[in-house]
Scaffold this motif. Structure first.
Motif, PDB file in Angstrom:
ATOM      1  N   ARG B  20       0.801  -1.116  -0.104  1.00 59.29           N
ATOM      2  CA  ARG B  20       0.049  -0.111   0.102  1.00 59.29           C
ATOM      3  C   ARG B  20       0.623   1.276  -0.100  1.00 59.29           C
ATOM      4  O   ARG B  20       0.732   2.197  -0.711  1.00 59.29           O
ATOM      5  CB  ARG B  20      -0.955  -0.170   1.412  1.00 59.29           C
ATOM      6  CG  ARG B  20      -2.411  -0.770   1.154  1.00 59.29           C
ATOM      7  CD  ARG B  20      -3.281  -0.372   2.069  1.00 59.29           C
ATOM      8  NE  ARG B  20      -2.626  -0.537   3.502  1.00 59.29           N
ATOM      9  CZ  ARG B  20      -2.569  -1.522   4.500  1.00 59.29           C
ATOM     10  NH1 ARG B  20      -3.132  -2.640   3.795  1.00 59.29           N
ATOM     11  NH2 ARG B  20      -2.148  -1.629   5.472  1.00 59.29           N
ATOM     12  N   GLU B  21       1.816   1.221   0.709  1.00 61.31           N
ATOM     13  CA  GLU B  21       2.608   2.212   0.817  1.00 61.31           C
ATOM     14  C   GLU B  21       3.624   2.636  -0.484  1.00 61.31           C
ATOM     15  O   GLU B  21       3.593   3.856  -0.876  1.00 61.31           O
ATOM     16  CB  GLU B  21       3.877   2.014   2.121  1.00 61.31           C
ATOM     17  CG  GLU B  21       3.116   2.235   3.371  1.00 61.31           C
ATOM     18  CD  GLU B  21       2.601   3.723   3.784  1.00 61.31           C
ATOM     19  OE1 GLU B  21       3.255   4.464   3.374  1.00 61.31           O
ATOM     20  OE2 GLU B  21       1.486   3.838   4.223  1.00 61.31           O
ATOM     21  N   VAL B  22       4.024   1.495  -0.967  1.00 59.97           N
ATOM     22  CA  VAL B  22       4.632   1.846  -2.396  1.00 59.97           C
ATOM     23  C   VAL B  22       3.752   2.173  -3.476  1.00 59.97           C
ATOM     24  O   VAL B  22       4.126   2.679  -4.564  1.00 59.97           O
ATOM     25  CB  VAL B  22       5.390   0.416  -2.704  1.00 59.97           C
ATOM     26  CG1 VAL B  22       6.036   0.466  -4.188  1.00 59.97           C
ATOM     27  CG2 VAL B  22       6.619   0.193  -1.600  1.00 59.97           C
ATOM     28  N   GLY B  23       2.657   1.752  -3.437  1.00 64.48           N
ATOM     29  CA  GLY B  23       1.529   1.761  -4.556  1.00 64.48           C
ATOM     30  C   GLY B  23       0.960   3.283  -4.292  1.00 64.48           C
ATOM     31  O   GLY B  23       0.164   3.563  -5.155  1.00 64.48           O
ATOM     32  N   ARG B  24       1.318   3.989  -3.413  1.00 64.67           N
ATOM     33  CA  ARG B  24       0.719   5.416  -3.240  1.00 64.67           C
ATOM     34  C   ARG B  24       1.070   6.105  -4.368  1.00 64.67           C
ATOM     35  O   ARG B  24       2.314   5.988  -4.855  1.00 64.67           O
ATOM     36  CB  ARG B  24       1.010   5.854  -2.090  1.00 64.67           C
ATOM     37  CG  ARG B  24       0.451   5.262  -0.591  1.00 64.67           C
ATOM     38  CD  ARG B  24       1.248   5.730   0.652  1.00 64.67           C
ATOM     39  NE  ARG B  24       1.160   7.166   0.608  1.00 64.67           N
ATOM     40  CZ  ARG B  24       1.831   7.845   1.521  1.00 64.67           C
ATOM     41  NH1 ARG B  24       2.655   7.198   2.559  1.00 64.67           N
ATOM     42  NH2 ARG B  24       1.859   9.054   1.755  1.00 64.67           N
ATOM     43  N   GLN B  29       5.018   8.600  -8.189  1.00 66.33           N
ATOM     44  CA  GLN B  29       5.483   9.648  -9.023  1.00 66.33           C
ATOM     45  C   GLN B  29       6.945  10.139  -8.577  1.00 66.33           C
ATOM     46  O   GLN B  29       7.716  10.430  -9.396  1.00 66.33           O
ATOM     47  CB  GLN B  29       4.617  10.989  -8.444  1.00 66.33           C
ATOM     48  CG  GLN B  29       4.951  12.138  -9.546  1.00 66.33           C
ATOM     49  CD  GLN B  29       3.543  13.349  -9.033  1.00 66.33           C
ATOM     50  OE1 GLN B  29       2.803  13.222  -8.266  1.00 66.33           O
ATOM     51  NE2 GLN B  29       3.891  14.283 -10.001  1.00 66.33           N
ATOM     52  N   ASN B  30       7.313   9.982  -7.446  1.00 65.09           N
ATOM     53  CA  ASN B  30       8.692  10.312  -6.979  1.00 65.09           C
ATOM     54  C   ASN B  30       9.663   9.125  -7.614  1.00 65.09           C
ATOM     55  O   ASN B  30      10.773   9.461  -7.808  1.00 65.09           O
ATOM     56  CB  ASN B  30       8.764  10.348  -5.560  1.00 65.09           C
ATOM     57  CG  ASN B  30       8.160  11.271  -4.796  1.00 65.09           C
ATOM     58  OD1 ASN B  30       8.095  12.361  -5.480  1.00 65.09           O
ATOM     59  ND2 ASN B  30       7.692  11.304  -3.704  1.00 65.09           N
ATOM     60  N   LYS B  31       9.098   7.874  -7.639  1.00 64.36           N
ATOM     61  CA  LYS B  31       9.690   6.871  -8.094  1.00 64.36           C
ATOM     62  C   LYS B  31      10.139   7.081  -9.620  1.00 64.36           C
ATOM     63  O   LYS B  31      11.414   6.993 -10.284  1.00 64.36           O
ATOM     64  CB  LYS B  31       9.229   5.628  -8.218  1.00 64.36           C
ATOM     65  CG  LYS B  31       9.803   4.395  -8.977  1.00 64.36           C
ATOM     66  CD  LYS B  31       8.916   3.258  -8.816  1.00 64.36           C
ATOM     67  CE  LYS B  31       9.619   1.988  -9.536  1.00 64.36           C
ATOM     68  NZ  LYS B  31       8.622   0.861  -9.459  1.00 64.36           N
ATOM     69  N   LYS B  32       9.184   7.517 -10.373  1.00 65.42           N
ATOM     70  CA  LYS B  32       9.245   7.811 -11.765  1.00 65.42           C
ATOM     71  C   LYS B  32      10.318   8.875 -12.270  1.00 65.42           C
ATOM     72  O   LYS B  32      11.135   9.091 -12.884  1.00 65.42           O
ATOM     73  CB  LYS B  32       8.078   8.189 -12.561  1.00 65.42           C
ATOM     74  CG  LYS B  32       7.189   6.995 -12.655  1.00 65.42           C
ATOM     75  CD  LYS B  32       5.917   7.534 -13.465  1.00 65.42           C
ATOM     76  CE  LYS B  32       4.963   6.234 -13.950  1.00 65.42           C
ATOM     77  NZ  LYS B  32       3.836   6.623 -14.544  1.00 65.42           N
ATOM     78  N   GLU B  37      15.654  11.049 -13.511  1.00 65.78           N
ATOM     79  CA  GLU B  37      16.668  11.792 -13.321  1.00 65.78           C
ATOM     80  C   GLU B  37      18.064  11.033 -13.255  1.00 65.78           C
ATOM     81  O   GLU B  37      18.977  11.591 -13.808  1.00 65.78           O
ATOM     82  CB  GLU B  37      16.529  12.617 -12.120  1.00 65.78           C
ATOM     83  CG  GLU B  37      15.470  13.629 -12.176  1.00 65.78           C
ATOM     84  CD  GLU B  37      15.247  14.284 -10.879  1.00 65.78           C
ATOM     85  OE1 GLU B  37      16.027  13.915  -9.831  1.00 65.78           O
ATOM     86  OE2 GLU B  37      14.720  15.161 -10.859  1.00 65.78           O
ATOM     87  N   ASN B  38      18.053   9.796 -12.840  1.00 64.36           N
ATOM     88  CA  ASN B  38      19.308   9.104 -12.674  1.00 64.36           C
ATOM     89  C   ASN B  38      19.477   8.072 -13.624  1.00 64.36           C
ATOM     90  O   ASN B  38      20.744   7.346 -13.803  1.00 64.36           O
ATOM     91  CB  ASN B  38      19.586   8.576 -11.444  1.00 64.36           C
ATOM     92  CG  ASN B  38      19.389   9.694 -10.189  1.00 64.36           C
ATOM     93  OD1 ASN B  38      20.453  10.331  -9.891  1.00 64.36           O
ATOM     94  ND2 ASN B  38      18.272  10.097  -9.369  1.00 64.36           N
TER      95      ASN B  38
END
Lengths: 147, 159
Positions: B20-24, B29-32, B37-38
């Motif tokens: 649930r936490e990861v799927g938020r 959005q932060n993951k993408k 960026e990297n």
């Protein structure tokens, strides 16, 4: 290498070299005797290839072939060829220089020298020699070598 | 036994919590954003760079070696000129137009050593010509681009 192979190789080399050495001492020349005139417009020639050349080179209207002979010239002696009305052509192989042959051509009649020329011919080569007058016109001799 | 069941339940609850936490949405959005960026994707051509570069470099090396050897064997000096060029055909000049080249008596000078047409070497060169009955003439005319030699004596009807 057995004896048969050695013999065959030696025989092959011998017979390969022999004609070359013989060819250096002999020269085959085809002499075609023509009489050119301005009487009529007949071209009596065995070799039709001469027709265009004759028209290009001379201004006669009629040409008649009198004779054609193949002569083998050697440095040892001269070859004589009878021409119309007592003329005679004498050809002599004088030597070779590089890939050319030196041939002397003399036209005589009654001990008078009508023409004496030395030609350096690159085989195959054709030269027209002429001018001696006859009753029907003038003699033209076509000398061909190396054909 | 009880402990094992509680352990499974705790594990399952923990995995669900993490999922649930990861799927938020904000985490995704932060993951993408972080990956963009990297870990930038390279252009497709560079993915197979070794497959193209190695044969190209090998071909270039072979070309340079052959070019070097050819230059060493056949050094080109001066400006390059075309091998084939078109030139107008030389007009046939005959002795008949310029007058006879010899007269009575014997001439030892070679006649017509220079070809009439420069682009075709004459097959017959008259080294000497003479006559005891009249003037002689040597001339050449082009026949099918080949100079044909004529040796003529003007006997003047003295037969």
């Amino acid at each position: 290498m057995n004896k048969g192979t050695v013999f065959f190789t030696a025989a092959f080399l011998f017979f390969s070299v022999m004609p070359v050495k013989a060819g250096e001492q002999e020269l085959r020349v085809t002499a075609t005797i023509l009489v050119a005139s301005n009487e009529g417009h007949d071209f009596n020639l065995v070799n039709d290839q001469y027709r265009d050349e004759l028209i290009k080179l001379f201004s006669y209207s009629a040409y008649s072939q009198m004779d054609a002979q193949v002569l083998t010239l050697t440095k040892a002696g001269r070859q004589k060829l009878a021409l119309p009305e007592g003329y005679e052509l004498m050809l002599t192989l004088q030597g070779t220089e590089k890939n050319r042959v030196l041939v002397q051509a003399v036209i005589r009649k009654d001990n008078r020298q009508y023409l004496d020329t030395v030609l350096s011919i690159l085989r195959p080569g054709v030269v027209f020699v002429g001018g001696p007058p006859v009753s029907e016109g003038e003699i033209i001799i076509v000398l061909e070598t190396g054909f | 036994m009880f402990d094992e069941e509680n352990e499974d339940l705790l594990g399952s609850a923990y995995r669900n919590y993490i999922a649930r936490e990861v799927g938020r949405p904000e985490v995704l959005q932060n993951k993408k954003k972080f990956l963009a960026e990297n870990f930038i994707d390279r252009p497709p051509a560079f993915r197979f760079a070794p497959a193209f570069v190695v044969p190209a470099l090998a071909a270039a090396c072979v070309f340079m070696v052959f070019n070097h050897l050819q230059t060493q064997l056949n050094p080109v000096e001066g400006p390059l000129a075309p091998i084939y060029s078109t030139a107008p055909a030389a007009a046939p000049i005959s002795a008949a137009e310029t007058g006879p080249q010899s007269s009575f008596g014997e001439s030892e000078q070679p006649l017509l050593d220079n070809p009439v047409a420069n682009y075709k070497k004459p097959r017959v060169v008259v080294k000497r010509v003479s006559s005891a009955v009249g003037p002689t003439m040597v001339y050449q005319k082009l026949y099918r681009n080949v100079p044909v030699t004529v040796v003529w004596v003007f006997a003047g009807g003295k037969h």
